[in-house]
Design a protein around this motif. Sequence first.
Motif, short mmCIF file in Angstrom:
data_model
loop_
_atom_site.label_atom_id
_atom_site.label_comp_id
_atom_site.label_asym_id
_atom_site.label_seq_id
_atom_site.Cartn_x
_atom_site.Cartn_y
_atom_site.Cartn_z
N THR A 5 0.12 -0.62 4.46
CA THR A 5 1.55 -0.35 4.45
C THR A 5 2.27 -1.21 3.42
O THR A 5 3.47 -1.46 3.52
N THR A 63 6.42 5.74 -5.60
CA THR A 63 5.74 5.96 -4.33
C THR A 63 4.25 5.72 -4.52
O THR A 63 3.62 6.36 -5.37
N THR A 65 0.19 5.58 -3.23
CA THR A 65 -0.65 6.59 -2.59
C THR A 65 -0.60 6.50 -1.06
O THR A 65 -0.93 7.47 -0.38
N ASN A 66 -0.15 5.37 -0.54
CA ASN A 66 -0.02 5.21 0.91
C ASN A 66 1.31 5.73 1.44
O ASN A 66 1.59 5.65 2.63
N GLY A 67 2.17 6.26 0.55
CA GLY A 67 3.46 6.79 0.95
C GLY A 67 4.59 5.77 0.96
O GLY A 67 5.75 6.13 1.16
N CYS A 68 4.29 4.51 0.75
CA CYS A 68 5.32 3.48 0.70
C CYS A 68 6.05 3.54 -0.64
O CYS A 68 5.46 3.90 -1.66
N THR A 69 7.34 3.20 -0.63
CA THR A 69 8.15 3.31 -1.84
C THR A 69 8.80 1.99 -2.22
O THR A 69 8.96 1.09 -1.39
#
Length: 76
Positions: A5, A63, A65-69
Amino acid sequence: VGQNTTAPIATIGSAVTVLNCITSAITLSAMGGGVGGTYLWDTGVTSQTLNIATARTYSVTVTGTNGCTAVATRTI
């Protein structure tokens, strides 16, 4: 196994940071998304680079690859 994350570290780079009569356009480069990361500039452009000809503050959302920005801004 835990999920990653960790947010990416977003940055905007440019060799030139001033627009004038001699340099009327420059390219901004977003970094930090890693392989497979995505980029969204405040102009709607979704590439890693942005060609500009107007001085103002630009921002990019990176963003991972884990979707965190993460967001970076740069004033030109």
